[in-house]
Design a protein around this motif. Sequence first.
Motif, PDB file in Angstrom:
ATOM      1  N   HIS A 138       1.199  -1.522  -0.113  1.00  0.00           N
ATOM      2  CA  HIS A 138       0.353   0.149   0.032  1.00  0.00           C
ATOM      3  C   HIS A 138       1.124   0.972   0.268  1.00  0.00           C
ATOM      4  O   HIS A 138       1.915   1.421   0.362  1.00  0.00           O
ATOM      5  CB  HIS A 138      -0.937  -0.042   1.405  1.00  0.00           C
ATOM      6  CG  HIS A 138      -2.016   0.969   1.541  1.00  0.00           C
ATOM      7  ND1 HIS A 138      -1.498   2.288   1.748  1.00  0.00           N
ATOM      8  CD2 HIS A 138      -3.461   0.836   1.118  1.00  0.00           C
ATOM      9  CE1 HIS A 138      -2.463   2.908   2.151  1.00  0.00           C
ATOM     10  NE2 HIS A 138      -3.834   2.183   1.163  1.00  0.00           N
ATOM     11  N   PRO A 139       0.671   2.173  -0.849  1.00  0.00           N
ATOM     12  CA  PRO A 139       1.371   3.240  -0.744  1.00  0.00           C
ATOM     13  C   PRO A 139       2.345   4.005   0.865  1.00  0.00           C
ATOM     14  O   PRO A 139       2.960   4.558   1.171  1.00  0.00           O
ATOM     15  CB  PRO A 139       0.473   4.418  -1.211  1.00  0.00           C
ATOM     16  CG  PRO A 139      -0.687   4.363  -2.292  1.00  0.00           C
ATOM     17  CD  PRO A 139      -0.497   2.670  -1.694  1.00  0.00           C
ATOM     18  N   VAL A 140       0.941   3.576   1.667  1.00  0.00           N
ATOM     19  CA  VAL A 140       1.657   3.937   2.887  1.00  0.00           C
ATOM     20  C   VAL A 140       2.787   3.211   3.470  1.00  0.00           C
ATOM     21  O   VAL A 140       3.920   3.664   4.626  1.00  0.00           O
ATOM     22  CB  VAL A 140       0.286   4.380   4.060  1.00  0.00           C
ATOM     23  CG1 VAL A 140       1.170   4.088   5.536  1.00  0.00           C
ATOM     24  CG2 VAL A 140      -0.705   5.774   3.795  1.00  0.00           C
ATOM     25  N   GLN A 141       2.267   1.983   3.243  1.00  0.00           N
ATOM     26  CA  GLN A 141       3.484   1.119   3.826  1.00  0.00           C
ATOM     27  C   GLN A 141       4.403   1.037   3.170  1.00  0.00           C
ATOM     28  O   GLN A 141       5.427   0.603   3.644  1.00  0.00           O
ATOM     29  CB  GLN A 141       3.037  -0.136   3.301  1.00  0.00           C
ATOM     30  CG  GLN A 141       1.743  -0.802   4.306  1.00  0.00           C
ATOM     31  CD  GLN A 141       1.274  -2.365   3.922  1.00  0.00           C
ATOM     32  OE1 GLN A 141       0.817  -2.583   2.199  1.00  0.00           O
ATOM     33  NE2 GLN A 141       1.309  -3.153   4.784  1.00  0.00           N
ATOM     34  N   GLU A 142       4.319   1.629   1.940  1.00  0.00           N
ATOM     35  CA  GLU A 142       5.943   1.949   0.839  1.00  0.00           C
ATOM     36  C   GLU A 142       6.253   3.305   1.657  1.00  0.00           C
ATOM     37  O   GLU A 142       7.657   3.180   1.477  1.00  0.00           O
ATOM     38  CB  GLU A 142       4.866   2.194  -0.791  1.00  0.00           C
ATOM     39  CG  GLU A 142       6.878   1.884  -1.205  1.00  0.00           C
ATOM     40  CD  GLU A 142       7.912   0.940  -1.338  1.00  0.00           C
ATOM     41  OE1 GLU A 142       8.832   1.794  -1.628  1.00  0.00           O
ATOM     42  OE2 GLU A 142       6.747  -0.118  -1.215  1.00  0.00           O
ATOM     43  N   ALA A 143       5.350   4.176   2.021  1.00  0.00           N
ATOM     44  CA  ALA A 143       5.929   4.930   2.359  1.00  0.00           C
ATOM     45  C   ALA A 143       6.606   5.438   3.555  1.00  0.00           C
ATOM     46  O   ALA A 143       7.780   5.889   3.714  1.00  0.00           O
ATOM     47  CB  ALA A 143       5.427   6.548   2.367  1.00  0.00           C
ATOM     48  N   PHE A 144       6.407   4.785   4.775  1.00  0.00           N
ATOM     49  CA  PHE A 144       6.837   4.141   5.795  1.00  0.00           C
ATOM     50  C   PHE A 144       8.554   3.354   5.307  1.00  0.00           C
ATOM     51  O   PHE A 144       9.522   3.675   5.907  1.00  0.00           O
ATOM     52  CB  PHE A 144       6.288   3.134   6.844  1.00  0.00           C
ATOM     53  CG  PHE A 144       5.422   3.791   7.387  1.00  0.00           C
ATOM     54  CD1 PHE A 144       5.635   3.472   9.014  1.00  0.00           C
ATOM     55  CD2 PHE A 144       4.570   4.388   6.797  1.00  0.00           C
ATOM     56  CE1 PHE A 144       4.789   4.107   9.996  1.00  0.00           C
ATOM     57  CE2 PHE A 144       3.561   5.439   8.589  1.00  0.00           C
ATOM     58  CZ  PHE A 144       3.705   4.833   9.466  1.00  0.00           C
ATOM     59  N   ARG A 145       8.262   2.201   4.830  1.00  0.00           N
ATOM     60  CA  ARG A 145       9.486   1.243   4.233  1.00  0.00           C
ATOM     61  C   ARG A 145      10.642   3.185   3.982  1.00  0.00           C
ATOM     62  O   ARG A 145      11.756   3.000   4.048  1.00  0.00           O
ATOM     63  CB  ARG A 145       9.348   0.487   3.239  1.00  0.00           C
ATOM     64  CG  ARG A 145      10.287  -0.444   2.812  1.00  0.00           C
ATOM     65  CD  ARG A 145      10.934  -1.042   1.301  1.00  0.00           C
ATOM     66  NE  ARG A 145       9.766  -0.820   0.641  1.00  0.00           N
ATOM     67  CZ  ARG A 145      11.852   0.355  -0.117  1.00  0.00           C
ATOM     68  NH1 ARG A 145      12.343  -0.209  -0.185  1.00  0.00           N
ATOM     69  NH2 ARG A 145      10.912   0.410  -1.767  1.00  0.00           N
ATOM     70  N   GLU A 146      10.410   3.759   2.652  1.00  0.00           N
ATOM     71  CA  GLU A 146      11.048   4.913   2.086  1.00  0.00           C
ATOM     72  C   GLU A 146      11.806   6.095   2.951  1.00  0.00           C
ATOM     73  O   GLU A 146      12.631   6.233   2.830  1.00  0.00           O
ATOM     74  CB  GLU A 146      10.236   5.069   0.814  1.00  0.00           C
ATOM     75  CG  GLU A 146      10.291   4.103  -0.624  1.00  0.00           C
ATOM     76  CD  GLU A 146       9.549   5.238  -1.286  1.00  0.00           C
ATOM     77  OE1 GLU A 146       9.756   5.917  -1.572  1.00  0.00           O
ATOM     78  OE2 GLU A 146       8.548   4.149  -2.273  1.00  0.00           O
TER      79      GLU A 146
END
Length: 161
Positions: free
Chosen positions: A86-94
């Motif tokens: 999900h875009p929020v999951q990806e943002a937390f990773r990035e």
Amino acid sequence: MTRISLTVDGQAVADDVEPRMLLVQYLRERLGKTGTVVGCDTSNCGACTVHLDGRSVKSCNVLAVQADGAEVTTIEGLAGEDGRLHPVQEAFRECHGLQCGFCTPGMIMQAVDLLAENPSPSEEAIRLGLEGNLCRCTGYHNIVRAVQHAAGTASGEEVSA
């Protein structure tokens, strides 16, 4: 025992549960949704946050029988069927929006709800929106950056990590 039927991460489930069983216990113990973390058991930390009919709730503060007929989304249900985050999951990773990772599922679930309600929140709105979720490792800086990044990504803006 009480019979409940609900949809969890897109899958219909039906089960007999004790009336006093908490939703977090049901998700973890019966359905194996261990991404939903048991933190404080008192609804203070937010680690157990899930979406109940599209709104974030602390699942240690909801009885499983209260979710009868509802749709529940856990952290495992956010990623796409193809495995894309999900875009929020990806943002937390990035943006390195985690350290030990214990609070991360609840933070992400709360952030998704926050962004659904306010797609372009200010830093202050993000901090207020995440207020009921606690992290013992960070100063919340990267968590706030991750939410800002997800908001920019969702709106098509270019946001640097």
